[in-house]
Design a protein around this motif. Structure first.
Motif, PDB file in Angstrom:
ATOM      1  N   LEU A  85       0.827  -1.199   0.000  1.00 29.80           N
ATOM      2  CA  LEU A  85       0.000   0.000   0.000  1.00 29.80           C
ATOM      3  C   LEU A  85       0.865   1.255   0.000  1.00 29.80           C
ATOM      4  N   LEU A  86       1.988   1.210   0.702  1.00 31.49           N
ATOM      5  CA  LEU A  86       2.861   2.385   0.782  1.00 31.49           C
ATOM      6  C   LEU A  86       3.468   2.747  -0.566  1.00 31.49           C
ATOM      7  N   ILE A  87       3.657   1.747  -1.431  1.00 27.94           N
ATOM      8  CA  ILE A  87       4.143   2.020  -2.795  1.00 27.94           C
ATOM      9  C   ILE A  87       3.102   2.858  -3.528  1.00 27.94           C
ATOM     10  N   ASP A  88       1.848   2.400  -3.511  1.00 27.34           N
ATOM     11  CA  ASP A  88       0.791   3.099  -4.229  1.00 27.34           C
ATOM     12  C   ASP A  88       0.404   4.416  -3.570  1.00 27.34           C
ATOM     13  N   ALA A  89       0.722   4.569  -2.289  1.00 30.23           N
ATOM     14  CA  ALA A  89       0.492   5.836  -1.598  1.00 30.23           C
ATOM     15  C   ALA A  89       1.609   6.839  -1.914  1.00 30.23           C
ATOM     16  N   GLY A  90       2.670   6.365  -2.559  1.00 31.34           N
ATOM     17  CA  GLY A  90       3.760   7.250  -2.984  1.00 31.34           C
ATOM     18  C   GLY A  90       4.661   7.728  -1.853  1.00 31.34           C
ATOM     19  N   VAL A  91       4.905   6.865  -0.855  1.00 35.08           N
ATOM     20  CA  VAL A  91       5.679   7.317   0.303  1.00 35.08           C
ATOM     21  C   VAL A  91       6.962   6.517   0.569  1.00 35.08           C
ATOM     22  N   VAL A  92       7.391   5.663  -0.358  1.00 31.91           N
ATOM     23  CA  VAL A  92       8.565   4.829  -0.070  1.00 31.91           C
ATOM     24  C   VAL A  92       9.863   5.317  -0.715  1.00 31.91           C
ATOM     25  N   ARG A  93       9.799   6.220  -1.664  1.00 32.44           N
ATOM     26  CA  ARG A  93      11.016   6.667  -2.350  1.00 32.44           C
ATOM     27  C   ARG A  93      12.025   7.223  -1.343  1.00 32.44           C
ATOM     28  N   GLY A  94      13.248   6.670  -1.389  1.00 33.61           N
ATOM     29  CA  GLY A  94      14.321   7.123  -0.516  1.00 33.61           C
ATOM     30  C   GLY A  94      14.254   6.599   0.907  1.00 33.61           C
ATOM     31  N   ARG A  95      13.285   5.740   1.201  1.00 28.62           N
ATOM     32  CA  ARG A  95      13.122   5.219   2.564  1.00 28.62           C
ATOM     33  C   ARG A  95      13.768   3.851   2.702  1.00 28.62           C
ATOM     34  N   ASN A  96      14.276   3.548   3.894  1.00 30.23           N
ATOM     35  CA  ASN A  96      14.810   2.237   4.235  1.00 30.23           C
ATOM     36  C   ASN A  96      13.683   1.418   4.835  1.00 30.23           C
ATOM     37  N   LEU A  97      13.491   0.207   4.306  1.00 29.54           N
ATOM     38  CA  LEU A  97      12.446  -0.653   4.853  1.00 29.54           C
ATOM     39  C   LEU A  97      12.673  -2.104   4.479  1.00 29.54           C
ATOM     40  N   THR A  98      11.824  -2.951   5.049  1.00 30.32           N
ATOM     41  CA  THR A  98      11.818  -4.363   4.716  1.00 30.32           C
ATOM     42  C   THR A  98      10.377  -4.798   4.498  1.00 30.32           C
ATOM     43  N   SER A  99      10.204  -6.048   4.106  1.00 30.47           N
ATOM     44  CA  SER A  99       8.877  -6.587   3.800  1.00 30.47           C
ATOM     45  C   SER A  99       9.028  -8.086   3.602  1.00 30.47           C
TER      46      SER A  99
END
Length: 188
Positions: free
Chosen positions: A118-132
């Motif tokens: 959902l965060l991809i489609d919300a446009g909020v992951v660019r430049g962020r560190n995360l896992t999944s």
């Protein structure tokens, strides 16, 4: 019992049918035990169907619909996983806007397993560190995120984990970020 007191903090759990049940119930209970107020937000009213892997689990009553909910009424957001849940949420425009609003308001957000879709489609992951969950790695990299294979990754109020095995670390960091409050680096 949690070492983090989040008494009175309102936490939105955004999900729909197909949610991985333990990824809802474990953080939900952690929030309650720490004094927080969890609220189930979903695209439709009524109830949502949980799953335990591929088997149907329990149903959970919806407190409010995502179309009616306002991020400004909550202190944090939790996105449980489950392939069906995450795939349906990522296509829901109200869910996208609701999630994005937490980032615009610098509020903590947490996503586990397939939740970051959902965060991809919300446009909020660019430049962020995360896992999944590992199968989302390419999608997240293509969206401009830095993906790490770790049990929990925290980036300016954004907490992410891979699988139910990571729930103890996920819950601990979720509560820590809620207790800390707004993060100036938590933005779109």
């Amino acid at each position: 019992m949690s070492t983090h007191n989040i008494s009175g903090k309102k936490v939105a759990f955004l999900l729909t049918d197909g949610v991985e049940q333990i990824e809802l119930t474990s953080p939900w209970n952690a929030v309650k035990e720490a004094g927080g107020i969890p609220t189930l937000v979903a695209p439709k009213s009524g109830s949502v169907q949980g799953f335990q892997g591929t088997e149907k689990g329990d149903t959970f009553d919806v407190d409010t619909t995502v179309a009616e909910a306002e991020a400004s009424d909550f202190d944090a957001l939790v996105l449980p996983g489950g392939v069906i849940n995450a795939d349906h949420l990522r296509m829901d425009k109200d869910a996208q806007a609701f999630a994005r609003n937490f980032f615009e308001q610098h509020k903590p957000a947490a996503a586990i397993c397939h939740g970051p879709w959902l965060l991809i489609d919300a446009g909020v992951v660019r430049g962020r560190n995360l896992t999944s969950y590992r199968s989302l790695q390419t999608d997240l990299l293509n969206a401009g995120a830095e993906w790490m294979d770790e049990e929990v990754v925290v980036d300016n109020g954004l907490v992410t984990s891979r699988t139910p095995d990571d729930l103890p670390a996920f819950n601990h960091k979720l509560l820590e970020e809620i207790a800390e409050g707004k993060h100036s680096g938590q933005t779109v």
